[in-house]
Scaffold this active site. Structure first.
Site, PDB file in Angstrom:
ATOM      1  N   GLU A 428       0.825  -1.215   0.000  1.00 28.10           N
ATOM      2  CA  GLU A 428       0.000   0.000   0.000  1.00 28.10           C
ATOM      3  C   GLU A 428       0.856   1.262   0.000  1.00 28.10           C
ATOM      4  OE1 GLU A 428      -2.981  -0.185   3.078  1.00 28.10           O
ATOM      5  OE2 GLU A 428      -3.870  -1.986   2.222  1.00 28.10           O
ATOM      6  N   GLU A 504      -3.871  -9.098   0.701  1.00 24.28           N
ATOM      7  CA  GLU A 504      -4.302  -8.830   2.074  1.00 24.28           C
ATOM      8  C   GLU A 504      -5.820  -8.890   2.080  1.00 24.28           C
ATOM      9  OE1 GLU A 504      -1.823  -5.785   3.967  1.00 24.28           O
ATOM     10  OE2 GLU A 504      -3.616  -5.202   5.061  1.00 24.28           O
TER      11      GLU A 504
HETATM   12  C1  GAL Z   1      -4.023  -2.498   5.536  1.00 21.00           C
HETATM   13  C2  GAL Z   1      -2.534  -2.408   5.812  1.00 21.00           C
HETATM   14  C3  GAL Z   1      -2.159  -3.212   7.044  1.00 21.00           C
HETATM   15  C4  GAL Z   1      -3.108  -2.910   8.154  1.00 21.00           C
HETATM   16  C5  GAL Z   1      -4.500  -3.243   7.712  1.00 21.00           C
HETATM   17  C6  GAL Z   1      -5.558  -3.079   8.773  1.00 21.00           C
HETATM   18  O1  GAL Z   1      -4.453  -1.483   4.725  1.00 21.00           O
HETATM   19  O2  GAL Z   1      -1.803  -2.884   4.733  1.00 21.00           O
HETATM   20  O3  GAL Z   1      -0.851  -2.906   7.432  1.00 21.00           O
HETATM   21  O4  GAL Z   1      -2.992  -1.569   8.471  1.00 21.00           O
HETATM   22  O5  GAL Z   1      -4.824  -2.388   6.637  1.00 21.00           O
HETATM   23  O6  GAL Z   1      -6.827  -3.342   8.236  1.00 21.00           O
END
Ligand code: GAL
Length: 812
Positions: A428, A504
């Site tokens: 991100e 993710e």
């Molecule tokens: C994502 C990020 C992670 C964490 C997560 C929480 O956007 O890559 O590091 O912050 O959100 O939902």
């Protein structure tokens, strides 16, 4: 051969990695004999400096994990842009509220009898948090930026032969440098390697397995060497240490010796069969003297990523059933510990997980070794920031100077691990916006390719629309989507790769054993107790509940898998309570900070563990005061249908169906009214026959303490840990799911009390104090071995409770 520096008296313990004693190359891990201080003393590197008042520590060490928690530590007043925030607010627990900010000094005095004139010496850091400044014998010899990087310094000209050396390391953690708890200090191994002048270049050997030729696997070995007219002999040994192939000589070009060796009828490495070979490479000078020897573990496996077909491992299409993990180990902080890592992987294995993403930085060597041995595929990540900042003092300060060096060291130090199947150059990163970012993405990917042409590179993207327009997403080997389930189809059509990775996913929030009513699917939900509901229906504005990912994973062959955020809770980032004190750790974990499974564990297990059956009931059944009120019951199971009974009364049969994602993956009885007693579930097989049963009961008052160790025999090495789950039951032995009794711990014999953790994200109790409250009826006590073998006793007591004792064996 490895030497471990043992005590101030420099008594050595020899560990032979190859079983044979060779003098050509020696590794000395600087483990004990360290002194540490957080005093700011600018001359603490000087030889005469007096450290008698400094704390004695062993490394790996995390100076901040001992607390106390305080909301003022690294209190960040900011708008988290990637979470869609516009107005800055006070984020108290964002980096864990532990004292990791500031400067810390480490010093170690050591002598190395193996080091003589004409030999080479390297000082290796496997991670130093952060901005290490390194001094040897009073002189600055090197420095680094990123706290997660592996690096080494050539100390040949500064190391003294035949007398003592003084190593001093200064570490500095700036405020606003992280989005989670980074830890502090020398949290991974520090070692010295002594080599002959002619040697294998450190991290300079690359073993790949490009193809099968008939029944034989081709093993390709490229070794960079120092020295001229060198030759190499390689023996490949199987897991039982039998030599299965030998190769002498090879082609030498640009100081690199190249061999190809065939291994007949190879055992292939996979998560189910994590078979490892060892390549013993020996380097000889022209006169035939042996100059260096390496023992490198590797696996034989073939990876392929194909449009529309997905990822295949040695010819078998395989989806990543993965989790993201931060590097902290809960109550141990960032200090790496193999027993803690092994326990995590054991828990994940039982869930059916087959892959790990080291979010958002370089994994420890220990974690990669375990992933090789236990069978997990690995997505090794590097950065959470490139040149554009997410936090004021983040990695962007180092990007220009260090990014290439950091990637080179990551790849070179770890590329022989068969577990690694993909690299990630970023998560991100705000550089997803703008033309410069596109260039950076290509530049970084090219560096990965140059160092390792065998594995693809991804980036976890959250700005999916922007990356569709800019070409950023199109240039990546593997487009990784973070969340954005609604954009998968569009991304698949827009990007040319023909596949999408859920780099993710989910970011569902829950607190172990806590349930909220009424039961509704919501986003950003906050409650007065700063907990989230374990009905697993709560997520963040940008994220979703697990079932929505399951639909994509199951229905789209071009989705190559997912990495759930996160396998375990971690310190810091207490969303949705980042503005609420005392929340100080995450709610995202499938298991909590103590490693105890939340209900969600069984939801994933019911899909991912295809070998064992899951039949899990939630919520608990201790709802005094809710008599007659609607208290839905969910069952997470791999069976398709089941009947539920409350005190023998049928609540009907539920069958999974496609009406909603939840109905597809969960069995739900939404109209159950609470009455104390027994909830029983009877599951049916596909023929409608009773296949399995499970039940939970309302518990009475806590009466007795129960202890259960994950391992009852540990190693007497001063590092190994037995994790003892502590719970309480009533007079009839029924677990008390809401108990909050404060308990006290005492360890005697050949071990020490190390820490405790109850998984409550709002607890300010200090992990290493010998008392703690139960959270939802449970906590975990960590009992550590000493270097003495013998029996260890843990005794746990609490007011008005029958106490409990457990014995753990510690063996050499
Ligand atoms: C994502 C990020 C992670 C964490 C997560 C929480 O956007 O890559 O590091 O912050 O959100 O939902």
């Amino acid at each position: 051969m490895k030497l471990v520096l043992k005590s101030i008296l420099f008594s050595f313990v020899l560990i032979f990695s190859s079983g044979k004693m060779m003098s050509q190359s020696t590794t000395i891990i600087l483990k004990d004999n360290w002194r540490f201080s957080k005093e700011v003393k600018e001359d603490a590197f000087s030889v005469d400096f007096n450290t008698s008042k400094w704390e004695k520590v062993s490394v790996p060490h995390d100076w901040a994990i001992y607390g106390p928690f305080d909301k003022e530590w690294d209190k960040q007043v900011s708008a988290i842009e990637q979470n869609g925030e516009k107005i800055p607010t006070e984020k108290t627990g964002r980096t864990g509220s532990l004292p990791h900010i500031g400067t810390g000094w480490y010093r170690n005095t050591f002598s190395i009898p193996e080091f003589k004139k004409g030999k080479k010496a390297l000082l290796i850091f496997e991670g130093a948090m952060s901005e290490p400044q390194v001094y040897l014998n009073g002189k600055k010899i090197g420095e680094w930026g990123y706290g997660y990087s592996y690096f080494y310094i050539d100390i040949t000209n500064d190391l003294k032969a035949g007398s003592e050396n003084l190593l001093a390391v200064k570490l500095t953690n700036l405020p606003f440098s992280s989005r989670w708890y980074p830890g502090a200090g020398l949290y991974r191994n520090v070692s010295v390697v002594i080599k002959e002048e002619e040697n294998f270049v450190q991290w300079g050997t690359f073993i790949t397995t490009p193809e099968m030729k008939g029944d034989n696997a081709v093993v390709d070995i490229k070794s960079e060497v120092h020295g001229s007219d060198m030759s190499m002999i390689t023996e490949i040994k199987d897991a039982a240490n039998n030599v299965v192939a030998t190769q002498k000589g090879g082609e030498t070009k640009n100081q690199t010796i190249h061999q190809t060796i065939e291994v007949a009828k190879p055992h292939l490495w996979s998560p189910e069969t994590p078979y490892l070979y060892t390549a013993t490479t020996k380097l000889y000078a022209a006169d035939g003297t042996l100059k260096d020897e390496q023992n490198i573990k590797f696996g034989i496996r073939f990876i392929k990523y194909e449009a529309n077909k997905g990822f295949s491992l040695s010819g078998k299409v395989t989806k990543f059933k993965g989790v993201c993990l931060h590097h902290d180990l809960g109550p141990l902080g960032a200090a790496v510990n193999k027993a803690a890592l092994r326990r995590q992987l054991t828990i994940l294995k039982d869930m059916g997980c087959n892959a790990i993403r080291s979010s958002h930085n370089m994994p420890s060597f220990e974690q990669l070794e375990l992933a090789d041995e236990m069978g997990f595929m690995f997505l090794a990540e590097s950065f959470d920031e490139w040149a554009k900042p997410k936090v004021q003092n983040g990695y962007h300060r180092f990007f220009q100077e260090y990014a290439e060096k950091d990637v080179v060291n990551l790849v070179r130090a770890t590329r022989n691990h068969p577990c690694i199947v993909m690299w990630s150059s970023g998560n991100e990163v705000p550089d997803q916006w703008g033309a410069e970012g596109v260039k950076r993405a290509r530049w970084l990917q090219d560096i990965f390719h140059r160092e390792d042409p065998t594995r693809p590179v991804t980036v976890g993207m959250d700005q999916v629309k922007a990356t569709m327009e800019s070409g950023f997403g199109a240039l990546l080997d593997i487009p990784g989507l973070n969340y954005r389930v609604h954009l998968y189809e569009e991304a698949y059509k827009t990007f040319p790769q023909g596949l999408i990775l859920g780099s993710e996913t989910a970011s569902t929030v829950s607190s172990r054993g806590i349930y909220k009513f009424p039961v509704v699917q919501t986003k950003n939900k906050e409650y007065d107790d700063f907990q989230s509901s374990s009905y697993d229906l709560e997520a963040c504005s940008w994220s979703n509940v697990p079932d929505e990912d399951f639909v994509l994973q199951d229905d789209k062959p071009w989705v190559i898998g997912e990495f759930v955020w996160t396998g375990f809770d971690y310190l810091g980032e207490p969303t949705p309570y980042d503005e609420k004190w005392p929340s100080r750790s995450s709610y995202f974990g499938i298991s909590d900070l103590a490693g105890l499974p939340k209900d969600r564990f069984y939801l994933y297990r019911s899909r991912w563990n295809t070998k064992e059956k899951t039949l899990h009931i939630l919520p608990h059944w201790n709802w005094k005061g809710r008599e007659g009120e609607i208290t839905p019951v969910f069952v997470y199971t791999n069976y398709d249908s089941a009947e539920l009974f409350v005190n023998g009364k049928s609540m009907g049969i539920q069958k999974k169906n496609n009406s909603t994602p939840q109905n597809r993956y969960r069995l739900m009885w939404n109209d159950v009214k609470y009455e104390p007693g027994t909830v029983k579930v009877v599951a049916f097989d596909s023929n409608g026959k009773i296949a399995a049963e499970n039940e939970i009961k309302t518990a009475g008052d806590p009466y007795r303490i129960v202890l259960e160790a994950d391992r009852k025999t540990i190693k007497a090495d001063g590092d190994d840990i037995s994790f003892v789950t502590v719970s309480v039951v009533d007079k009839n032995g029924i677990p008390c799911p809401t108990a909050v009794n404060e308990l006290e711990f005492k360890v005697t014999g050949a071990g020490t009390y190390r820490a405790a953790c109850n998984g409550d994200a709002t607890s300010l109790e200090i992990f290493h104090d010998n008392k703690m409250k139960l959270f939802s009826g449970k906590l975990v006590v960590l009992v550590k071995s000493t270097k003495q073998s013998g029996s260890i006793q843990l005794e746990v007591k609490g007011d008005n409770l029958e106490k409990a004792k457990i014995s753990i064996k510690s063996l050499k």
